[in-house]
Design an enzyme around this catalytic site. Structure first.
Site, PDB file in Angstrom:
ATOM      1  N   ASP A  54       0.798  -1.224   0.000  1.00 43.35           N
ATOM      2  CA  ASP A  54       0.000   0.000   0.000  1.00 43.35           C
ATOM      3  C   ASP A  54       0.829   1.272   0.000  1.00 43.35           C
ATOM      4  O   ASP A  54       0.296   2.333  -0.280  1.00 43.35           O
ATOM      5  CB  ASP A  54      -0.989  -0.001   1.170  1.00 43.35           C
ATOM      6  CG  ASP A  54      -0.290  -0.093   2.521  1.00 43.35           C
ATOM      7  OD1 ASP A  54       0.948  -0.148   2.546  1.00 43.35           O
ATOM      8  OD2 ASP A  54      -1.003  -0.109   3.544  1.00 43.35           O
ATOM      9  N   ARG A 107      -4.601   4.245   7.010  1.00 44.12           N
ATOM     10  CA  ARG A 107      -4.976   3.996   5.615  1.00 44.12           C
ATOM     11  C   ARG A 107      -6.221   4.781   5.236  1.00 44.12           C
ATOM     12  O   ARG A 107      -6.841   5.433   6.061  1.00 44.12           O
ATOM     13  CB  ARG A 107      -5.273   2.497   5.463  1.00 44.12           C
ATOM     14  CG  ARG A 107      -4.070   1.606   5.726  1.00 44.12           C
ATOM     15  CD  ARG A 107      -3.310   1.409   4.466  1.00 44.12           C
ATOM     16  NE  ARG A 107      -4.223   0.987   3.430  1.00 44.12           N
ATOM     17  CZ  ARG A 107      -4.488  -0.283   3.116  1.00 44.12           C
ATOM     18  NH1 ARG A 107      -3.873  -1.243   3.753  1.00 44.12           N
ATOM     19  NH2 ARG A 107      -5.353  -0.582   2.169  1.00 44.12           N
ATOM     20  N   TYR A 163       1.403  -3.946  11.135  1.00 45.22           N
ATOM     21  CA  TYR A 163       2.444  -4.946  10.845  1.00 45.22           C
ATOM     22  C   TYR A 163       2.950  -5.433  12.193  1.00 45.22           C
ATOM     23  O   TYR A 163       3.421  -4.624  12.994  1.00 45.22           O
ATOM     24  CB  TYR A 163       3.612  -4.315  10.105  1.00 45.22           C
ATOM     25  CG  TYR A 163       3.392  -4.121   8.627  1.00 45.22           C
ATOM     26  CD1 TYR A 163       3.549  -5.178   7.747  1.00 45.22           C
ATOM     27  CD2 TYR A 163       3.063  -2.880   8.112  1.00 45.22           C
ATOM     28  CE1 TYR A 163       3.369  -4.995   6.382  1.00 45.22           C
ATOM     29  CE2 TYR A 163       2.882  -2.691   6.747  1.00 45.22           C
ATOM     30  CZ  TYR A 163       3.039  -3.755   5.891  1.00 45.22           C
ATOM     31  OH  TYR A 163       2.871  -3.573   4.546  1.00 45.22           O
ATOM     32  N   PRO A 183       8.250  -6.276   3.672  1.00 43.09           N
ATOM     33  CA  PRO A 183       7.396  -5.217   3.124  1.00 43.09           C
ATOM     34  C   PRO A 183       7.400  -3.935   3.958  1.00 43.09           C
ATOM     35  O   PRO A 183       6.833  -2.946   3.529  1.00 43.09           O
ATOM     36  CB  PRO A 183       5.996  -5.837   3.151  1.00 43.09           C
ATOM     37  CG  PRO A 183       6.168  -7.259   3.520  1.00 43.09           C
ATOM     38  CD  PRO A 183       7.453  -7.363   4.245  1.00 43.09           C
TER      39      PRO A 183
HETATM   40  P1  FAD Z   1       3.180  -9.792  -7.676  1.00 41.98           P
HETATM   41  O1  FAD Z   1       2.404  -8.654  -7.171  1.00 41.98           O
HETATM   42  O2  FAD Z   1       3.411 -10.956  -6.806  1.00 41.98           O
HETATM   43  O3  FAD Z   1       2.438 -10.264  -8.988  1.00 41.98           O
HETATM   44  C1  FAD Z   1       2.751 -11.482  -9.622  1.00 41.98           C
HETATM   45  C2  FAD Z   1       1.577 -11.870 -10.489  1.00 41.98           C
HETATM   46  O4  FAD Z   1       1.975 -12.968 -11.295  1.00 41.98           O
HETATM   47  C3  FAD Z   1       0.375 -12.315  -9.678  1.00 41.98           C
HETATM   48  O5  FAD Z   1      -0.774 -11.675 -10.166  1.00 41.98           O
HETATM   49  C4  FAD Z   1       0.332 -13.823  -9.887  1.00 41.98           C
HETATM   50  O6  FAD Z   1      -0.981 -14.331  -9.902  1.00 41.98           O
HETATM   51  C5  FAD Z   1       0.971 -13.971 -11.252  1.00 41.98           C
HETATM   52  N1  FAD Z   1       1.624 -15.245 -11.458  1.00 41.98           N
HETATM   53  C6  FAD Z   1       2.418 -15.926 -10.607  1.00 41.98           C
HETATM   54  N2  FAD Z   1       2.840 -17.059 -11.167  1.00 41.98           N
HETATM   55  C7  FAD Z   1       2.320 -17.094 -12.406  1.00 41.98           C
HETATM   56  C8  FAD Z   1       2.400 -18.032 -13.466  1.00 41.98           C
HETATM   57  N3  FAD Z   1       3.118 -19.143 -13.369  1.00 41.98           N
HETATM   58  N4  FAD Z   1       1.728 -17.751 -14.590  1.00 41.98           N
HETATM   59  C9  FAD Z   1       0.984 -16.618 -14.718  1.00 41.98           C
HETATM   60  N5  FAD Z   1       0.880 -15.715 -13.738  1.00 41.98           N
HETATM   61  C10 FAD Z   1       1.546 -15.954 -12.605  1.00 41.98           C
HETATM   62  N6  FAD Z   1       5.259  -3.333  -1.330  1.00 41.98           N
HETATM   63  C11 FAD Z   1       5.280  -1.987  -1.227  1.00 41.98           C
HETATM   64  O7  FAD Z   1       5.817  -1.302  -2.075  1.00 41.98           O
HETATM   65  N7  FAD Z   1       4.700  -1.368  -0.191  1.00 41.98           N
HETATM   66  C12 FAD Z   1       4.070  -2.056   0.788  1.00 41.98           C
HETATM   67  O8  FAD Z   1       3.549  -1.459   1.703  1.00 41.98           O
HETATM   68  C13 FAD Z   1       4.022  -3.471   0.712  1.00 41.98           C
HETATM   69  N8  FAD Z   1       3.362  -4.204   1.607  1.00 41.98           N
HETATM   70  C14 FAD Z   1       3.247  -5.553   1.429  1.00 41.98           C
HETATM   71  C15 FAD Z   1       2.530  -6.267   2.316  1.00 41.98           C
HETATM   72  C16 FAD Z   1       2.401  -7.626   2.153  1.00 41.98           C
HETATM   73  C17 FAD Z   1       1.652  -8.361   3.157  1.00 41.98           C
HETATM   74  C18 FAD Z   1       2.985  -8.289   1.057  1.00 41.98           C
HETATM   75  C19 FAD Z   1       2.832  -9.781   0.870  1.00 41.98           C
HETATM   76  C20 FAD Z   1       3.704  -7.581   0.165  1.00 41.98           C
HETATM   77  C21 FAD Z   1       3.856  -6.205   0.340  1.00 41.98           C
HETATM   78  N9  FAD Z   1       4.573  -5.446  -0.536  1.00 41.98           N
HETATM   79  C22 FAD Z   1       4.647  -4.092  -0.399  1.00 41.98           C
HETATM   80  C23 FAD Z   1       5.266  -6.085  -1.621  1.00 41.98           C
HETATM   81  C24 FAD Z   1       4.477  -6.015  -2.886  1.00 41.98           C
HETATM   82  O9  FAD Z   1       3.187  -6.543  -2.745  1.00 41.98           O
HETATM   83  C25 FAD Z   1       5.219  -6.771  -3.932  1.00 41.98           C
HETATM   84  O10 FAD Z   1       6.557  -6.393  -3.909  1.00 41.98           O
HETATM   85  C26 FAD Z   1       4.638  -6.483  -5.300  1.00 41.98           C
HETATM   86  O11 FAD Z   1       3.329  -6.944  -5.395  1.00 41.98           O
HETATM   87  C27 FAD Z   1       5.484  -7.136  -6.356  1.00 41.98           C
HETATM   88  O12 FAD Z   1       4.919  -6.932  -7.589  1.00 41.98           O
HETATM   89  P2  FAD Z   1       5.150  -7.965  -8.745  1.00 41.98           P
HETATM   90  O13 FAD Z   1       4.308  -7.480  -9.867  1.00 41.98           O
HETATM   91  O14 FAD Z   1       6.591  -8.160  -8.957  1.00 41.98           O
HETATM   92  O15 FAD Z   1       4.611  -9.357  -8.199  1.00 41.98           O
END
Ligand code: FAD
Length: 670
Positions: free
Chosen positions: A50, A278, A286, A362
């Site tokens: 977020d 929020r 957290y 996070p």
């Molecule tokens: P993801 O958001 O993980 O997206 C990956 C996507 O790929 C998903 O939609 C998934 O369904 C898809 N996928 C996976 N495998 C496959 C496959 N084999 N084939 C097709 N699709 C697939 N970050 C911040 O900046 N600020 C915060 O405050 C923060 N808080 C967080 C709190 C929590 C509890 C968590 C878990 C994470 C937090 N993060 C935060 C981290 C943040 O959510 C992630 O770093 C971010 O979502 C990463 O983005 P991404 O697009 O790389 O991966």
């Protein structure tokens, strides 16, 4: 089963989280044929990341939706630190501003990831004219690279077999079945099983659909357990820690006074808690979970983790203050691990971005930001290479630029997570405890890092600095700039460091006097920009310098002419923008500025949006752009800005040959 269909696509994006959507946004803005698939069918979800840092907001503005985010988000203004006093009871010990004052025109805000993804989807739909949409319930089954053809500009050397899942298969399982509250454990790093294989087998067994896609480029944005990374055989290096944290989004009922502030709370013996106020009265907590520890294999048993366990821990940390809730929006838990991918690309054809190449805690609010910023760096490069505008060699800069950022992030997170998860020191002799002074100091430094604004890309063929490895290898024809030469050039615009993002100050449109934050003119449309600081244009000798520069730009052999396709407007690949320092009311656009700087179109007349003046506005004060950019008001200079707003080159108005060299190095000139 029927033969799978086959098709070609320029770019295939795997995963539609923040990283994948950012990549898709670039393709939409640049008009590149693209598909984006995600194995999950959850169209909207709550929770997850977020925190949005200043740089991400600047990026959203370049794409055209920062205003939506800014309006809906909760704005984070102050951080309060709470520590145990001598009596062991927590008390407020410090307040610091959440965002360092003056860093950016934006400040840090919070809005949940689901909304950010929504804004991306709307933006992608608009700019791709509805041609790019996320294909849900689709996942890759195999990936092959035809290595013999990776250097062939026209080839589609990456073959991916895609499989379509049923709705049921594409719906993530919830930890607590039947609960109305959604949990995010399926996306958390506590979920380890590699379920792709299972999904593929199930789909095969019921003769589920598959298809074969030949792509020029594939971007793996499939999160921390990235299938694409595993298919390439690449690894994440680093380690998991023993710290397990729970996260809850609730509407709190409490007597804790700072519940609407961002708080870092260290209790004497019950662990630490972070409070993130929020939108919609919600608060994110957290919470460090001391009750759940990883086993000998280093893994925690996630079945033990429930909202009650997480909240019970929060109540203890906050005591003697009372906290309760009726509404919980979302919850999850994760184990802090800090890892960086060994490689970010294979043959400059398949790329990895986001959590697929870096994982960390996070709490510093970095993951979504850094993940999006990976693709903000990569997207335009792939788009311009796929369109034949840039040379393939620019693609190497993705790994060199972003792997460093990932490494810096892990180093930062390592320090921060330890300070956060540690017990506060009882006194100076308590070596095992964490000094609260050290913690505050880390928070202050962390704020600068966390803004995303200190990223400084190293030398390459698109960032002209000393020590470019590519230039040094090529037998002298493309010599790297020396330290002395560079220092002289950088001094021409000391507030615009080469390798860093183009900072923003207000200037006025010469034609209509409207104030603009200059960065607002640097839209994410895939164009490079040449920013001409024209100096005092009313001084005849300065005007002469500017005229000469423009006549070189106009010559048929100039990079500007050669980069632009014959049938396209002269600003379609590279845009020339001007900032001058004479008085607005004493200068005339048509009289004082060569036509090159405000090109004429036979159907729509002169371009009134390219010449700006560093002068006072009626309603919005004075941006003092020359002083802030460190540019001489009389003599000016020239700056190259990449499509992602990073400064690539700085030089004198007379350094046309070097400027030409910059574009010869990275663009396909006709
Ligand atoms: P993801 O958001 O993980 O997206 C990956 C996507 O790929 C998903 O939609 C998934 O369904 C898809 N996928 C996976 N495998 C496959 C496959 N084999 N084939 C097709 N699709 C697939 N970050 C911040 O900046 N600020 C915060 O405050 C923060 N808080 C967080 C709190 C929590 C509890 C968590 C878990 C994470 C937090 N993060 C935060 C981290 C943040 O959510 C992630 O770093 C971010 O979502 C990463 O983005 P991404 O697009 O790389 O991966």
């Amino acid at each position: 089963a029927a033969q799978p269909t086959e098709s070609n696509v320029d770019v295939l994006i795997i995963g539609a989280g923040p990283a994948g959507l950012m990549a898709a946004a670039w393709m939409a803005h640049c008009g590149v044929k693209t598909r984006i698939v995600d194995k999950r069918n959850t169209k909207i979800f709550c929770g997850q990341a977020d925190g949005l840092q200043c740089r991400s907001l600047e990026i959203f503005d370049s794409l055209g939706f920062a205003d939506r985010v800014w309006k809906e988000a909760n704005h984070m203004i102050e951080i309060c630190m709470w520590n145990p006093g001598q009596d062991g009871v927590i008390r407020r010990s410090d307040r610091i501003p959440d965002t360092i004052v003056g860093l950016s025109r934006f400040q840090q805000i919070v809005l949940h990831q689901g909304r950010i993804e929504r804004f991306f989807l709307d933006n992608i739909k608009k700019y791709s004219k509805d041609s790019i949409h996320v294909e849900r319930g689709v996942l890759p089954e195999s990936l092959e690279i035809d290595e013999a053809n990776v250097d062939d500009e026209d080839a589609y050397p990456v073959t991916v077999k895609l499989r379509t899942l049923t709705d049921e298969e594409a719906t993530p399982a919830q930890q607590v079945t039947g609960s109305k509250v959604s949990d995010g454990l399926f996306r958390s790093n506590l979920t380890m099983e590699d379920d792709e294989e299972e999904l593929i087998q199930k789909s095969k067994a019921r003769a589920g659909e598959s298809e074969i896609v030949h792509a020029k480029y594939v971007i793996g944005c499939d999160g921390a357990r990235s299938w694409t990374r595993r298919a390439l055989g690449f690894e994440l290096q680093g380690e998991a820690t023993d710290f397990i944290w729970g996260v809850m989004d609730i509407i709190p009922i409490t007597d804790f006074p700072d519940i609407r502030m961002r708080c870092a709370i260290h209790s004497a013996d019950n662990g630490s808690l972070m409070v993130i106020p929020r939108e919609n009265k919600m608060v994110r907590l957290y919470i460090q979970l001391k009750e759940v520890a990883p086993d000998a294999s280093g893994r925690a048993d996630r079945s033990k983790i429930t909202p009650d366990l997480i909240f019970g821990a929060a109540q203890k940390i906050l005591s003697p203050y009372k906290i309760d809730y009726e509404y919980c929006d979302w919850w999850t838990a994760y184990q802090i691990g800090q890892r960086v991918g060994t490689r970010f690309d294979a043959h400059n054809r398949v790329f990895l971005a986001g959590d697929a190449v870096h994982t960390h805690s996070p709490k510093a609010g970095q993951g979504m930001n850094v993940s999006m910023q990976d693709c903000y760096n990569l997207g335009w490069k792939i788009a311009l290479v796929a369109k034949g505008i840039c040379k393939r060699s620019i693609l190497s800069s993705y790994q060199s630029e972003r792997r460093q950022v990932a490494q810096d992030l892990i180093d930062f997170d390592h320090k921060f997570a330890r300070l956060f998860s540690g017990r506060p020191a009882k006194d100076v002799m308590d070596a095992e405890g964490v000094s609260m002074e050290e913690f505050k100091d880390a928070f202050l430094k962390g704020n600068l890092f966390a803004s995303g604004l200190i990223v400084d890309y190293g030398p390459s063929n698109i960032v002209v600095k000393p020590g470019n490895p590519a230039a040094e290898q090529s037998n002298g024809s493309e010599k790297s700039i020396t330290e002395e030469e560079f220092a002289d050039k950088q001094a021409l615009a000391s507030g615009l460091p080469v390798g860093m993002r183009f900072n923003s100050f207000k200037v006025l449109n010469q034609a209509c006097a409207r104030p603009w934050h200059f960065q607002e003119r640097l839209k994410a449309d895939g164009r490079f920009r040449v920013v001409l600081f024209a100096g005092d244009i009313l001084n005849p000798s300065q005007k002469d310098r500017v005229d000469k520069f423009c006549s070189l730009l106009d010559s048929p052999t100039s990079f500007l002419r050669r980069a632009t396709p014959k049938d396209k407007p002269i600003d379609s690949v590279i845009e020339v923008l001007t900032i001058h320092s004479s008085r607005r009311t004493e200068t005339e656009l048509l009289r004082d500025f060569p036509a090159t700087l405000h090109p004429f179109d036979e159907h729509t007349g002169w371009d009134y949006n390219k010449v700006f003046v560093d002068d006072a506005s009626y309603h919005e004060g004075y941006g003092d752009a020359h002083k802030n950019y460190g540019v001489d008001r009389e003599r000016g200079c020239v700056v190259v800005v990449r499509p992602d707003q990073y400064v690539g080159w700085v030089g004198e108005i007379e350094d046309f040959e070097h400027l030409q060299g910059y574009f010869e190095g990275c663009m396909v000139l006709r």
